[in-house]
Design a protein around this motif. Structure first.
Motif, PDB file in Angstrom:
ATOM      1  N   ALA A 267      -9.311   5.846   5.722  1.00  0.00           N
ATOM      2  CA  ALA A 267      -9.209   5.271   4.374  1.00  0.00           C
ATOM      3  C   ALA A 267      -8.014   4.347   4.266  1.00  0.00           C
ATOM      4  CB  ALA A 267      -9.114   6.390   3.337  1.00  0.00           C
ATOM      5  N   LEU A 268      -6.931   4.707   4.939  1.00  0.00           N
ATOM      6  CA  LEU A 268      -5.737   3.865   4.922  1.00  0.00           C
ATOM      7  C   LEU A 268      -6.028   2.512   5.563  1.00  0.00           C
ATOM      8  CD1 LEU A 268      -2.144   5.024   5.777  1.00  0.00           C
ATOM      9  CD2 LEU A 268      -3.054   2.936   6.760  1.00  0.00           C
ATOM     10  N   ILE A 269      -6.690   2.515   6.723  1.00  0.00           N
ATOM     11  CA  ILE A 269      -7.006   1.259   7.407  1.00  0.00           C
ATOM     12  C   ILE A 269      -7.921   0.392   6.540  1.00  0.00           C
ATOM     13  CG2 ILE A 269      -8.201   0.260   9.406  1.00  0.00           C
ATOM     14  CD1 ILE A 269      -7.198   2.649  11.046  1.00  0.00           C
ATOM     15  N   GLU A 270      -8.881   1.005   5.868  1.00  0.00           N
ATOM     16  CA  GLU A 270      -9.767   0.247   4.982  1.00  0.00           C
ATOM     17  C   GLU A 270      -8.975  -0.468   3.886  1.00  0.00           C
ATOM     18  OE1 GLU A 270     -12.797   2.697   3.378  1.00  0.00           O
ATOM     19  OE2 GLU A 270     -13.662   3.255   5.331  1.00  0.00           O
ATOM     20  N   GLU A 271      -7.980   0.229   3.315  1.00  0.00           N
ATOM     21  CA  GLU A 271      -7.173  -0.385   2.257  1.00  0.00           C
ATOM     22  C   GLU A 271      -6.295  -1.494   2.822  1.00  0.00           C
ATOM     23  OE1 GLU A 271      -7.356  -0.084  -0.891  1.00  0.00           O
ATOM     24  OE2 GLU A 271      -8.827   1.532  -0.907  1.00  0.00           O
ATOM     25  N   LEU A 272      -5.770  -1.315   4.018  1.00  0.00           N
ATOM     26  CA  LEU A 272      -4.959  -2.364   4.645  1.00  0.00           C
ATOM     27  C   LEU A 272      -5.779  -3.632   4.851  1.00  0.00           C
ATOM     28  CD1 LEU A 272      -2.698  -0.808   7.448  1.00  0.00           C
ATOM     29  CD2 LEU A 272      -1.976  -1.954   5.355  1.00  0.00           C
TER      30      LEU A 272
ATOM     31  N   LEU B 165       0.864  -1.178   0.000  1.00  0.00           N
ATOM     32  CA  LEU B 165       0.000   0.000   0.000  1.00  0.00           C
ATOM     33  C   LEU B 165       0.899   1.226   0.000  1.00  0.00           C
ATOM     34  CD1 LEU B 165      -2.737   1.473   0.363  1.00  0.00           C
ATOM     35  CD2 LEU B 165      -2.464   1.167   2.830  1.00  0.00           C
ATOM     36  N   VAL B 166       0.719   2.098  -0.970  1.00  0.00           N
ATOM     37  CA  VAL B 166       1.509   3.326  -1.046  1.00  0.00           C
ATOM     38  C   VAL B 166       0.792   4.417  -0.268  1.00  0.00           C
ATOM     39  CG1 VAL B 166       2.459   5.097  -2.572  1.00  0.00           C
ATOM     40  CG2 VAL B 166       2.499   2.691  -3.272  1.00  0.00           C
ATOM     41  N   VAL B 167       1.505   5.023   0.671  1.00  0.00           N
ATOM     42  CA  VAL B 167       0.954   6.105   1.486  1.00  0.00           C
ATOM     43  C   VAL B 167       1.588   7.416   1.036  1.00  0.00           C
ATOM     44  CG1 VAL B 167       0.598   6.983   3.811  1.00  0.00           C
ATOM     45  CG2 VAL B 167       0.688   4.502   3.414  1.00  0.00           C
ATOM     46  N   ILE B 168       0.794   8.260   0.406  1.00  0.00           N
ATOM     47  CA  ILE B 168       1.265   9.575  -0.049  1.00  0.00           C
ATOM     48  C   ILE B 168       1.055  10.535   1.113  1.00  0.00           C
ATOM     49  CG2 ILE B 168       1.016  11.376  -1.791  1.00  0.00           C
ATOM     50  CD1 ILE B 168      -0.216   9.239  -3.636  1.00  0.00           C
TER      51      ILE B 168
ATOM     52  N   VAL C  56      -2.217  15.883  -5.928  1.00  0.00           N
ATOM     53  CA  VAL C  56      -2.246  14.488  -5.453  1.00  0.00           C
ATOM     54  C   VAL C  56      -2.528  13.543  -6.609  1.00  0.00           C
ATOM     55  CG1 VAL C  56      -3.510  12.824  -4.025  1.00  0.00           C
ATOM     56  CG2 VAL C  56      -2.852  15.056  -3.067  1.00  0.00           C
ATOM     57  N   ALA C  57      -3.444  13.917  -7.486  1.00  0.00           N
ATOM     58  CA  ALA C  57      -3.754  13.085  -8.655  1.00  0.00           C
ATOM     59  C   ALA C  57      -2.533  12.945  -9.565  1.00  0.00           C
ATOM     60  CB  ALA C  57      -4.924  13.683  -9.432  1.00  0.00           C
ATOM     61  N   LYS C  58      -1.800  14.028  -9.703  1.00  0.00           N
ATOM     62  CA  LYS C  58      -0.582  13.995 -10.516  1.00  0.00           C
ATOM     63  C   LYS C  58       0.459  13.066  -9.890  1.00  0.00           C
ATOM     64  CE  LYS C  58       2.780  17.093 -12.696  1.00  0.00           C
ATOM     65  NZ  LYS C  58       3.206  18.516 -12.862  1.00  0.00           N
ATOM     66  N   ALA C  59       0.585  13.132  -8.567  1.00  0.00           N
ATOM     67  CA  ALA C  59       1.533  12.255  -7.864  1.00  0.00           C
ATOM     68  C   ALA C  59       1.135  10.791  -8.020  1.00  0.00           C
ATOM     69  CB  ALA C  59       1.597  12.643  -6.390  1.00  0.00           C
ATOM     70  N   ARG C  60      -0.146  10.508  -7.906  1.00  0.00           N
ATOM     71  CA  ARG C  60      -0.629   9.125  -8.088  1.00  0.00           C
ATOM     72  C   ARG C  60      -0.248   8.593  -9.474  1.00  0.00           C
ATOM     73  NH1 ARG C  60      -4.904   7.177  -4.787  1.00  0.00           N
ATOM     74  NH2 ARG C  60      -5.659   8.682  -3.246  1.00  0.00           N
ATOM     75  N   LYS C  61      -0.469   9.412 -10.498  1.00  0.00           N
ATOM     76  CA  LYS C  61      -0.186   8.987 -11.864  1.00  0.00           C
ATOM     77  C   LYS C  61       1.299   8.713 -12.058  1.00  0.00           C
ATOM     78  CE  LYS C  61      -0.862  10.362 -16.690  1.00  0.00           C
ATOM     79  NZ  LYS C  61      -1.415  11.409 -17.600  1.00  0.00           N
ATOM     80  N   ARG C  62       2.111   9.597 -11.527  1.00  0.00           N
ATOM     81  CA  ARG C  62       3.564   9.451 -11.679  1.00  0.00           C
ATOM     82  C   ARG C  62       4.061   8.199 -10.946  1.00  0.00           C
ATOM     83  NH1 ARG C  62       4.609  14.223 -10.430  1.00  0.00           N
ATOM     84  NH2 ARG C  62       4.966  13.914  -8.194  1.00  0.00           N
TER      85      ARG C  62
ATOM     86  N   MET D  35      -3.214   3.236  -3.488  1.00  0.00           N
ATOM     87  CA  MET D  35      -2.535   4.412  -2.939  1.00  0.00           C
ATOM     88  C   MET D  35      -3.531   5.215  -2.117  1.00  0.00           C
ATOM     89  SD  MET D  35      -0.278   5.720  -6.196  1.00  0.00           S
ATOM     90  CE  MET D  35       0.386   4.536  -7.373  1.00  0.00           C
ATOM     91  N   VAL D  36      -3.063   5.735  -0.996  1.00  0.00           N
ATOM     92  CA  VAL D  36      -3.905   6.540  -0.117  1.00  0.00           C
ATOM     93  C   VAL D  36      -3.157   7.816   0.238  1.00  0.00           C
ATOM     94  CG1 VAL D  36      -5.086   6.659   2.107  1.00  0.00           C
ATOM     95  CG2 VAL D  36      -5.028   4.504   0.845  1.00  0.00           C
ATOM     96  N   ALA D  37      -3.817   8.952   0.128  1.00  0.00           N
ATOM     97  CA  ALA D  37      -3.227  10.243   0.504  1.00  0.00           C
ATOM     98  C   ALA D  37      -3.578  10.549   1.955  1.00  0.00           C
ATOM     99  CB  ALA D  37      -3.735  11.347  -0.411  1.00  0.00           C
TER     100      ALA D  37
END
Length: 559
Positions: free
Chosen positions: A193-198, A132-135, A150-156, A171-173
């Protein structure tokens, strides 16, 4: 079986990232239960303001419905393994790699991928299938531009991870510590949101408990009136209170007096659990990181063979007979390394190259279908370890080929104690840490242990160097079925060693060396199919043969 106080399923989550990316702040925002080693309690960590050692803490959530059938327990516990991000502490990170089930890669949104981010990504590929990527630090972005940036960072980042085993990872910001600083901060943002993804990343199948007990010890301390507590993670098998365990490096066998999981007494612990195991009559000052195991199951050895793969981010060459730092078990020692592979050296075509190397990463990292070394097979010596040509993640170029399975003969500078199938990571720690370069060079699995100090032990290895000698036809016999040749051997060469070997002419005719002709190094070759006179300048011949490196008869050569 665990009692009612132990009614949870534990998942170990490695928290990795470049120094100052906010890992420890994120762990603090998530954690509800701290171990004796959490949140930079090390005195130097507090002084320097960075994580210097592995930190452990946890939080729990109710068991999600999708897991209740396979894991019949009340709660899902996440044990967070906070790994240091500083370049000089990569050895500590490697130690943490062996115990994680999932990984959170923390990235500072204002800086993106940094030097040690690549090393952390390599560790992640070696350690787990799930990331899981944490931005982090999104609060530092201008509020009006935050969604767009943030959207740009996700894409990159998605483009970077596309050529790794984590392609398409979630990915979660978040903002783990809004406002930063040392004082009170507003509540962390994005944690729910991070915990949900984990939770979504937790495998539906229960972790299999297999093999003899193996426990990775990361901290050790004495408790007055009780004994010595070894805290760590169960890598394999299980153990109960009253069972016998061994400290293989010290060759000491001890009885388990008691056991706790995050300060809760338990009667047993099993693969994946984070636990504290108490034994008596053990001097805690003699121990740092080490292994605890079922008696007699972890050997000590001086050399080994590992199935290996070159790290794609490593930009340097890895020549045979060079020395590298090798991490395995809880040891990092110098080793002289020699590489070898399949005799044909065949590779995959461009379209399959990246897929092949990613499959190899999964195979070696997760110890899937890694077979014992075949001492009966022949292997070709390699002057260096081959990598994925083009290095797609490092330079953006497309890979052209991936060579087949490769192995490394490791001769350690001192005896090593580790499981016989231990994960192996080779590193070049002599690389300047101030440069943005990955120092992790190769990874793999032990496939055979050797006693290099014993005569004849290395002779079991059928590793050869391909040799080529060139000469020319001096004259052809009148019958056209033999020739006298020259230029291949010196006058002192014992040509009888080469008798019966095949040579090939420039025109493709194949002949057999019969023996010497005179005393000047000339020799006679028979051509059963006959040989025609060569055109001017076309009279060269070639001899190709194999010399086995560890053959005790150094004069033995074969084709």
């Amino acid at each position: 079986m665990p009692d009612a106080s132990y009614s949870f399923h534990n998942v170990n989550v490695g928290v990795l990232g470049h120094v100052d990316s906010g890992k420890t702040s994120l762990v603090a925002a998530l954690s509800t239960q701290l171990s004796t080693a959490a949140l930079d309690k090390h005195p130097q960590s507090k002084e320097r303001g960075i994580t210097l050692d592995l930190g452990f803490s946890s939080f729990s959530v109710p068991m999600p419905e999708r897991l209740t059938g396979s894991v019949p327990l009340q709660n899902l516990q996440f044990t967070l393994v906070d790994c240091p991000g500083h370049a000089s502490l990569i050895r500590t990170i490697i130690g943490g790699a062996q115990i994680i089930d999932l990984m959170m890669l923390v990235i500072d949104v204002t800086k993106g991928i940094q030097a040690q981010t690549a090393e952390c990504l390599v560790v992640g590929e070696i350690a787990t299938r799930h990331m899981l990527v944490v931005i982090n630090k999104v609060d530092l972005l201008p509020a009006e531009l935050r969604p767009k940036l943030v959207a740009k960072a996700r894409k990159r980042l998605a483009q970077t991870f596309a050529a790794t085993t984590f392609a398409g990872c979630p990915m979660v910001a978040v903002s783990a510590k809004p406002g930063g600083g040392d004082g009170p901060a507003p509540p962390a943002e994005g944690v729910e949101a991070l915990i949900e993804e984990l939770v979504k990343l937790v495998p539906a199948q229960p972790r299999p408990v297999k093999g003899p007990f193996l426990f990775s010890v990361d901290h050790c301390f004495a408790v007055k009136g009780q004994g010595t507590v070894l805290t760590g993670t169960v890598l394999a098998g299980s153990v109960e209170v009253g069972g016998m365990v061994e400290l293989p490096e010290l060759r000491l066998v001890k009885k388990v007096k008691s056991m706790q999981v995050f300060r809760r007494p338990v009667p047993s612990c099993a693969q994946g659990d984070r636990a504290g195991i108490c034994v008596t009559q053990l001097n805690a000052s003699n121990l740092e990181r080490t292994l605890l195991c079922a008696p007699g199951t972890v050997p000590t050895f001086s050399a080994a063979i590992a199935a290996v793969e070159k790290v794609r981010f490593f930009l340097g060459t890895l020549p045979s007979k060079s020395k590298v730092h090798v991490s395995l078990g809880h040891s990092t020692v110098m080793a002289e390394v020699m590489y070898f592979g399949t005799p044909d050296g065949s590779g995959h075509e461009p379209a399959a190259a990246l897929r092949s190397v990613l499959d190899r990463i999964r195979q070696l990292a997760l110890n899937e279908d890694v077979k014992d070394f075949d001492f009966g097979a022949e292997y070709a010596y390699q002057s260096e370890l081959h990598g994925l040509e083009g290095r797609p993640c490092a330079s953006g170029a497309q890979p052209t080929t991936h060579h087949g399975p490769q192995w490394a003969l490791l001769k350690f500078s001192q005896p090593v104690t580790a499981p016989k199938d231990a994960l192996v990571i080779g590193s070049r720690f002599d690389t300047d840490v101030s440069k943005a370069a990955c120092r992790l060079a190769f990874y793999g699995r032990l496939t055979a242990l050797l006693r290099a100090e014993e005569p004849g032990e290395l002779a079991r290895l059928r590793i050869f160097k391909a040799k080529t000698r060139a000469g020319s036809i001096d004259r052809i016999a009148k019958d056209g079925f033999s020739a006298v040749c020259k230029g291949m051997f010196s006058k002192d060469t014992d040509i009888s060693l080469f008798a019966g070997m095949k040579v090939t002419t420039q025109s493709g005719a194949i002949g057999t060396i019969e023996g010497s002709f005179g005393k000047s190094g000339k020799f006679k070759v028979a051509f059963p199919e006959g040989i025609a006179p060569a055109a001017p300048g076309q009279n060269s011949i070639t001899l190709v043969f194999k010399r086995f490196i560890y053959d005790q008869n150094k004069r033995n050569m074969v084709q």
